[in-house]
Enzyme design. Structure first.
Site, PDB file in Angstrom:
ATOM      1  N   HIS A 192     -13.268 -17.270  19.746  1.00  0.00           N
ATOM      2  CA  HIS A 192     -13.035 -18.417  20.630  1.00  0.00           C
ATOM      3  C   HIS A 192     -11.574 -18.309  21.071  1.00  0.00           C
ATOM      4  O   HIS A 192     -10.670 -18.672  20.319  1.00  0.00           O
ATOM      5  CB  HIS A 192     -13.298 -19.711  19.860  1.00  0.00           C
ATOM      6  CG  HIS A 192     -12.963 -20.962  20.604  1.00  0.00           C
ATOM      7  ND1 HIS A 192     -13.933 -21.820  21.072  1.00  0.00           N
ATOM      8  CD2 HIS A 192     -11.782 -21.520  20.952  1.00  0.00           C
ATOM      9  CE1 HIS A 192     -13.356 -22.846  21.672  1.00  0.00           C
ATOM     10  NE2 HIS A 192     -12.046 -22.691  21.609  1.00  0.00           N
ATOM     11  N   ASP A 318     -23.695 -21.545  25.097  1.00  0.00           N
ATOM     12  CA  ASP A 318     -22.781 -22.505  24.466  1.00  0.00           C
ATOM     13  C   ASP A 318     -23.413 -23.900  24.482  1.00  0.00           C
ATOM     14  O   ASP A 318     -22.740 -24.905  24.715  1.00  0.00           O
ATOM     15  CB  ASP A 318     -21.416 -22.512  25.154  1.00  0.00           C
ATOM     16  CG  ASP A 318     -20.339 -23.192  24.303  1.00  0.00           C
ATOM     17  OD1 ASP A 318     -20.630 -23.534  23.133  1.00  0.00           O
ATOM     18  OD2 ASP A 318     -19.219 -23.397  24.804  1.00  0.00           O
TER      19      ASP A 318
END
Length: 472
Positions: A192, A318
């Protein structure tokens, strides 16, 4: 309302269009792809069990390998108020996914063999698609100590993807150690990319608009700096790096540079970053608040081009469900994230296929074969680089009608949450049928029946027997 039918082990899909553009029939027997093309109808018609085969008319529809999502938030354990493995995998099946990877930011965090095995078992009990837990890189996502990477890899869940998603592995020493560690079992670190010091209190993309709206900016360099650091670390230790939810044009250029030098980096883009821009934040509607934030039109175009030329490898939804209490509130305190499993393929069609950037062979690559390869999934339906299905492979198939136009209605979605940024938008296409290892989990646009653990155990035994025969 779920569709009902008598489940069988032989199915003939007729008249569908394969990813390579040819029209063909597909025969499924005992969970496997038995025949494709003229042989399919002939084999079904001459078999002694032909009467038991169910026929699905796929005229005008695309037959894709089952979709694979490397980036899903199923929230369980701990946040069952926003999603469960059951509801999340129902949504995944309706979206055409036969495999999803459940991110580690649950409560407790999936940083041990015990938690990842719990998530894996919940997926088996649900039976709508294969659930592959993503293990945390660090204990509690805290960034201070490596989690039980080896134990998770050796567990029944056989974890191969590790991520602190939601948090960046910001310490370069920790990131280097993680990259070195997963080499032992061919794992991959999914980063991330967000430099925390540059995004403290950030609310939206940094630029002229954030100044006008009075919201703290989230600079592109916060993402790009971490990606630049990590591709160099991956090169240094000779390990695999995967970049989650790429969102800026600069990030695409850095990944392109790394690939040109042979660095083992892969990357994903989300459906919402392919279609939506920061202009939507003018509404102050928190449904558009997401991490990383919606960016400029130039970034959207760069992501699309990056997928088309292979710089970006795959689409990760996501899918981030939230309760109304945490999402329908003031922008500055609202949770970040959007649902996406049930709208992913229509968004991809609008952004990439209908614009002429990619054909359906390319879509099968970015939504199925490539994410399966990144995650080292050996039991996914296999497809060649030319978009041709491999006989004898597990029958993970998605039948998709690209001709329909539908207005998105989150109230009708199977996911437990309603925070879809596409509410009211008209999007093309709809999944009509999905086969998970030969079992129809979606039929005629509705959920059918889940694949039972008995069927899963039988199939695993079948695969082991096939592997043993091949090695003899």
């Amino acid at each position: 309302m779920s569709a009902t039918f008598d489940p069988r082990n032989r199915y003939l899909i007729t008249g569908g269009t394969l990813p390579d553009g040819t029209t063909a029939d597909v025969l499924i027997e005992d969970g496997l792809l038995a025949a494709v093309g003229q042989d399919a109808r002939a084999r079904a018609g001459t078999s002694a069990e032909a009467a038991a085969a169910e026929t699905i008319n796929a005229t005008g529809r695309i037959i894709l390998p089952g979709l694979v999502d490397l980036h899903t938030h199923l929230r369980q354990p701990g946040r069952e108020d926003s999603e469960t493995v059951e509801t999340g995998t129902r949504a995944a099946a309706l979206g055409g996914f036969t495999s999803v990877h459940a991110m580690a930011n649950s409560t407790p965090v999936a940083d041990s063999a015990g938690v990842v095995e719990q998530v894996w078992q919940l997926g088996r009990e649900a039976g709508w698609c294969d659930v592959h837990p993503v293990g945390a890189v660090t204990v509690g996502l805290g960034g201070e100590r490596l989690a039980e990477l080896g134990a998770m890899a050796q567990s029944r869940a056989e974890v191969r993807v590790f991520s602190d998603d939601g948090m960046c592995v910001w310490d370069p020493v920790m990131m280097r150690r993680a990259l070195e560690y997963v080499k032992a079992f061919d794992g991959v670190i999914a980063q991330h990319a967000q430099e925390p010091k540059l995004t403290d209190g950030a609310q939206m993309n940094e630029g002229a608009l954030s100044s006008v709206l009075g919201l703290a900016g989230w600079p592109a360099v916060a993402e790009e700096a971490i990606i630049a650091r990590d591709v160099l670390l991956a090169q240094h230790v000779g390990s695999r790096l995967h970049v989650c939810h790429v969102s800026t044009a600069g990030s695409v250029e850095i990944i392109r540079w790394a690939k040109e030098r042979g660095i083992e980096v892969t990357a994903e883009a989300t459906p919402h970053h392919l279609l939506l821009t920061e202009e939507l934040v003018r509404t102050y509607n928190p449904v558009y608040k997401v991490n990383p934030p919606l960016r400029r039109e130039e970034d959207v175009m760069a992501l699309r081009e990056g997928l088309a030329d292979g710089t970006i490898d795959t689409i990760g939804t996501d899918h981030a469900p939230h309760t109304a209490e945490t999402k329908e509130c003031e922008w500055t305190v609202a949770a970040m994230g959007m649902t996406g499993l049930e709208t992913a393929l229509p968004v991809v069609q609008q952004a990439l296929v209908d614009t002429g950037l990619m054909d359906w062979a390319g879509i099968s690559r970015i939504l199925s074969s490539t994410p399966a390869r990144i995650a080292r999934l050996t039991d996914q339906g296999r497809i060649s680089s030319e978009g041709v299905f491999e006989l004898g492979a597990p029958a993970n198939l998605t039948v998709y009608d690209p001709s329909v136009i539908r207005a998105v209605d989150p109230e009708s979605h199977a996911t437990k949450s309603r925070n879809s940024p596409f509410r009211g938008m008209e999007l093309p296409g709809q999944v009509t049928d999905v086969f998970n290892h030969g079992h129809p989990v979606v039929r005629d646009r509705a959920l059918a029946t889940p694949r039972t653990q008995h069927q899963q155990n039988q199939h695993q035994q079948q695969l082991k027997q096939q592997t043993g025969s091949a090695q003899q």
